[in-house]
Every structure is written in structure tokens, then in C-alpha cells.
Design an enzyme around this catalytic site. Structure first.
Site, mmCIF file in Angstrom:
data_model
loop_
_atom_site.group_PDB
_atom_site.id
_atom_site.type_symbol
_atom_site.label_atom_id
_atom_site.label_comp_id
_atom_site.label_asym_id
_atom_site.label_seq_id
_atom_site.Cartn_x
_atom_site.Cartn_y
_atom_site.Cartn_z
ATOM 1 N N LYS A 1 0.797 -1.260 0.142
ATOM 2 C CA LYS A 1 0.093 -0.142 -0.162
ATOM 3 C C LYS A 1 0.976 1.467 0.009
ATOM 4 O O LYS A 1 1.933 1.175 0.728
ATOM 5 C CB LYS A 1 -0.856 -0.108 1.197
ATOM 6 C CG LYS A 1 -2.050 1.089 1.103
ATOM 7 C CD LYS A 1 -2.962 0.864 2.415
ATOM 8 C CE LYS A 1 -4.104 2.048 2.150
ATOM 9 N NZ LYS A 1 -4.771 1.893 3.364
ATOM 10 N N SER B 1 -10.403 -0.203 6.780
ATOM 11 C CA SER B 1 -9.636 -0.082 5.473
ATOM 12 C C SER B 1 -9.039 -1.503 4.727
ATOM 13 O O SER B 1 -8.475 -1.501 3.664
ATOM 14 C CB SER B 1 -8.662 1.076 5.549
ATOM 15 O OG SER B 1 -9.541 2.314 5.612
ATOM 16 N N SER C 1 -9.744 2.249 2.415
ATOM 17 C CA SER C 1 -8.930 2.960 1.575
ATOM 18 C C SER C 1 -7.910 1.859 0.883
ATOM 19 O O SER C 1 -7.284 2.325 0.023
ATOM 20 C CB SER C 1 -8.183 4.061 2.313
ATOM 21 O OG SER C 1 -7.302 3.436 3.380
#
Length: 486
Positions: free
Chosen positions: A78, A177, A153
Site C-alpha cells: 500500500k 480499510s 482505503s
């Protein structure tokens, strides 16, 4: 079956038996990226040395070097996790060209294990969002239906696993997330206990809630990756000092006698009927294998969304104050004085959702409203934690839906922040209480979109929830991760 369709546990076995090479596996994943990335758009930055990394693994194995089980497995990171020499943007204009001079603590064991880092995954800007629509660069699309969101996210991390563009990935979870996009993309995602994985090198959103965790195609995948990255870190003051077990080695799938708590607050109004039915069916399947199911109550759940957004926004307003155009990151081109430089830099560098949360956080921390909002939210946080602690005296695992609905269409909720925030209604309590939770696929909607089930455990009970999830995975014969259209 193509190599990119297999899970990390299967590929690890094949690599060790030399039934395939790391180079062959990486080539297949790269080919899948070339094929699907124009539609899925899961990556922000792609590493150019993937083939060299894979070749180094094969050479080391050929030389007889003792290899970690995950050596040669392609992984995506990420884009809010610091990677030395690899651009780390948080999907924001503010950090568009930032290349860190250091690795986050979680990256060190990944490099030491000789996993193949494929690149950095798209996300909502500074991890603020539930759909990966707030990224400065592009929107990520759900591989099961590109017209729908992948969740957020960590949407890029989840979508890449679902599309075969990475075998496993890392995400971060502040209010759901990891679990929410795992549910919407039909993959497995683990949010570990707060403090079990170092946050050093994770760009902070809400420091008391953030936690790094793994995505994979199977429960074994996330158990393997979590076992690699967990542990105490002296660089992180919130890191828990304790002995960590090998979660992969501890999986047996036996759920006989497992005490499952089902909180009625998570199955009420606002949760789609097909989601409820899928989760109830999964619970019944576990019960048939010997689990003991009881209804429980977590009465403060109704206050969770309000509590979460007050605490998270307050911490975000403080953490993001460092992005001012002085030290690093974006700086506005034209300004008259220092004050105008601050104002224009932050106005131009941050997107609308980030600005919204900074403003909300600054408001609840202001002198006239601190007691009315932030202080009360912290009291509710303590109350939610106590309710979970009481519940775990009568159950081992709590099972709920991961999300209130299937994946919604891109653009459907982006103009309504309250509706968007509600997509985290089932997940935020876990972060508030600092607990571990895993989301696993448990069915599909009428139009074929994945639905997810959340298994919540007591603090540091990752082995318990992963074993329960593995037991369910065996009942259903494994998870169908890669969409048939791919």
C-alpha cells in the site's frame, strides 16, 4: 490453472519443490498486470526490477540457500508504507514525487524473506475514504465489476489480489480499510491487534487506530504474511512487547466447541438482506461442524461511527500538520509570504476529503468544543472496549457482516460523505477497541458481487480467528477469488 490464480501457500510449496521458478511466477503476474491494469488500475507505482528480484531468488535457491517459505512470492505494498528508493505518495498530490530514504519496519522482513516487491498500490488519499475514489492519481475498479468500487482505503491492495496482479499485498486499517475492501473484492483481509505490527514507516492517519495488515487469496496466505511482519519494534512506542506464534503452523480448521457470539446490533436496519442471509448461512455451517452459537449484545455499537470519526479526524488534523510545504512534499509555486505559502500549499496539495477531515478534527479539538466532542468520544471508546471484553468472557469469536452491502457503483456515494462513512459501520468498533478481525468471502449477491463475513477476536487472538476462518474455508471448499471473466 495459471500460476497467478494460485494462492501463496500453494505457490510456496511449488517453489520449494522446484515445480515452478520465481521468475516464471513473476512473469505471469507481470503479464496479468499488463492485461488487467488498464481496467483495474490497482497500482500507483510499479517496480522496474521485479525480474531481477525473482532471478536472485532462483539463484539463491539453486545455490542451496535456506529460503523463507514466502521467498519469490510477488507482493504489492500500500502506498502509505515507506519503501526505500520506491515512490511513496499516499495517493496525494502532497507527496506526488516523494521517494523515502528508509524502509518501514514491515518492509525489512519482506526484503529479508526475498519476496518480490511488484510496486505500490493505489488508495484513498492519506487513507481517508471507503472506495479508493479520493486518490489524486486515478480510481481503482472492482475486478468483479469494473463499474463498482473495490472499497477503501486499501482498494488497490484488495483489487490486485482479486485480479491476480499480486499474490499477496499489504494494506492499512484505521476503521475497516483492510476488511471492507477485502469483502467487496472477495479476498481475505486481516486487521491485526493494535500494536502487533510496527507502525514505524506507516504515514500516520490516526495513530491510535492505524494498523498494517495482510491481504491474500486464502486464510493460509494471510497467516503466513502476518507471521512474517508481526513482532515488537523498538522504533514504535505503541508496539506490543510479547512472544508471537507462527500463525500458519497453528492452523488446523477444527471449530468443534468454538463459542461464536452473534451481536444483534450488526444485523439490524441498514444491513442488506442478502448480506444477512449469507453471514447467517456461514454461521449455521460452522454450527453444523460443532461450533456453539449464542446471541450477544454490544449496545454501544450505535455510537461507533460518530465516535470513530471524531477521534480519527482529531488525530488526522494533528498528524497532517507536518505537510506544510517547508520540509518535504508539494509546495505551491506562487506566494507572497509564509502564511500564504502554508495556505496555498495545503489548499492545492490536499483533496476535498482530507480537507474535510482536517477541518472536522481541528473543530472537535478547539477549546470550546473539546469537552463536548473529543472527550466524550474517548469515553465512548472506553465503553466500547469494555463491552467487547465482557463479550469475550462468553465467546471465543464474534461474527458479523463485514460491510452493510455489496460493492456500490463508482460515483454513487462520493457526493454524500455520511452515506460513504456508513459503509464502515460494521468495522470501526474493532479499531476503536484495538482488536483483531479477519474478513473472508461468504457468498455472492444476486448479480455476482462478493459478500464478506467478519470474525472478531479478543486482543492478540489472531490464531483463534484465523483458525475459525480456516475451518469455514475448508467447509466451503476454498474461496473463488479470481473472477471468471479474467
Amino acid at each position: 490453472m495459471n500460476l497467478f490464480e494460485k494462492n501463496a501457500a500453494e505457490l510456496s510449496d511449488m517453489l520449494q519443490k522446484k515445480e515452478c521458478s520465481a521468475l516464471e511466477l513473476t512473469k505471469e503476474v507481470l503479464a496479468q498486470i499488463e492485461k488487467k491494469e488498464p481496467v483495474v488500475e490497482a497500482y500507483v507505482t510499479r517496480c522496474k526490477d521485479c525480474m531481477e528480484q525473482a532471478e536472485a531468488v532462483d539463484n539463491a535457491r539453486a545455490a542451496g540457500e535456506q529460503m523463507h517459505p514466502l521467498a519469490g512470492i510477488p507482493i504489492g505494498i500500500k502506498d502509505n508504507i515507506s519503501t526505500k528508493g520506491i515512490r511513496t505518495t499516499c495517493s496525494s498530490r502532497m507527496l506526488e514525487n516523494y521517494v523515502p530514504p528508509f524502509d518501514a519496519t514491515v518492509i525489512e522482513p519482506i526484503r529479508n524473506a526475498k519476496m518480490v516487491i511488484m510496486g505500490k498500490m493505489n488508495m484513498d488519499e492519506f487513507a481517508m475514504g471507503s472506495s479508493t475514489e479520493t486518490s489524486y492519481f486515478h480510481k481503482t475498479h472492482n475486478p468483479h465489476n469494473p463499474a463498482c468500487v473495490p472499497g477503501g482505503s486499501s482498494g488497490g491492495s484488495a483489487a490486485a489480489v482479486a485480479a491476480g496482479e499480486a499474490i499477496v499485498t499489504l494494506g492499512s486499517d484505521t476503521g475497516g480499510s483492510i476488511r471492507q475492501p477485502a469483502s467487496l473484492c472477495g479476498v481475505v483481509g486481516l486487521k491485526p491487534t493494535y500494536g502487533s505490527v510496527s507502525r514505524y514507516g506507516l504515514v500516520a492517519f490516526a495513530s491510535s487506530l492505524d494498523q498494517i495488515g495482510p491481504f491474500g487469496k486464502s486464510v493460509k496466505d494471510v497467516a503466513m504474511l502476518q507471521s512474517l511482519i508481526q513482532g515488537h519494534d523498538k522504533m514504535d512506542a505503541t508496539s506490543a512487547y510479547r512472544t508471537y506464534q507462527n500463525l500458519y503452523a497453528g492452523l488446523n480448521g477444527d471449530v468443534k466447541g468454538l463459542r461464536i457470539g452473534v451481536p444483534n446490533e450488526y444485523f439490524g436496519d441498514g444491513i442488506d438482506t442478502e448480506v444477512k442471509e449469507a453471514v447467517y448461512t456461514a454461521i449455521h455451517q460452522l454450527e453444523q461442524k460443532g461450533a456453539v452459537v449464542n446471541e450477544i449484545s454490544l449496545p454501544s455499537t450505535e455510537y461507533a461511527i460518530n465516535t470513530y470519526y471524531i477521534i480519527a479526524s482529531a488525530e488526522a488534523s494533528s498528524n497532517l500538520a507536518r505537510f506544510d510545504g517547508v520540509k518535504y512534499g508539494y509546495r505551491t509555486a506562487e506566494y507572497k509570504d509564509l502564511s500564504e505559502m502554508y495556505e496555498k500549499t495545503r489548499s492545492e496539495g490536499f483533496g476535498d476529503e482530507v480537507k474535510r477531515r482536517i477541518m472536522l478534527g481541528t473543530f472537535v479539538l478547539s477549546s470550546g468544543f473539546y469537552d463536548a466532542y473529543y472527550k466524550k468520544a474517548k469515553l465512548v471508546q472506553r465503553r466500547i472496549g469494555q463491552e467487547f471484553a465482557n463479550a469475550f468472557r462468553q465467546c471465543d469469536v464474534i461474527i458479523t457482516p463485514t460491510t452493510p452491502s455489496k460493492a456500490f457503483r463508482i460515483g454513487e456515494n462520493i457526493g454524500d460523505p455520511l452515506k460513504m462513512y456508513y459503509s464502515d459501520v460494521c468495522t470501526v468498533t474493532v479499531n476503536i477497541a484495538g482488536l483483531p478481525a479477519v474478513s473472508v468471502p461468504c457468498g455472492k449477491s444476486a448479480d455476482g458481487l462478493p459478500l464478506g463475513m467478519q470474525l472478531i477476536g479478543n486482543k492478540f487472538a489472531e490464531q483463534t480467528i484465523l483458525n475459525a476462518a480456516y475451518g469455514y474455508e475448508q467447509i466451503v471448499g476454498g474461496f473463488q477469488i479470481i473472477p471468471s471473466t479474467l
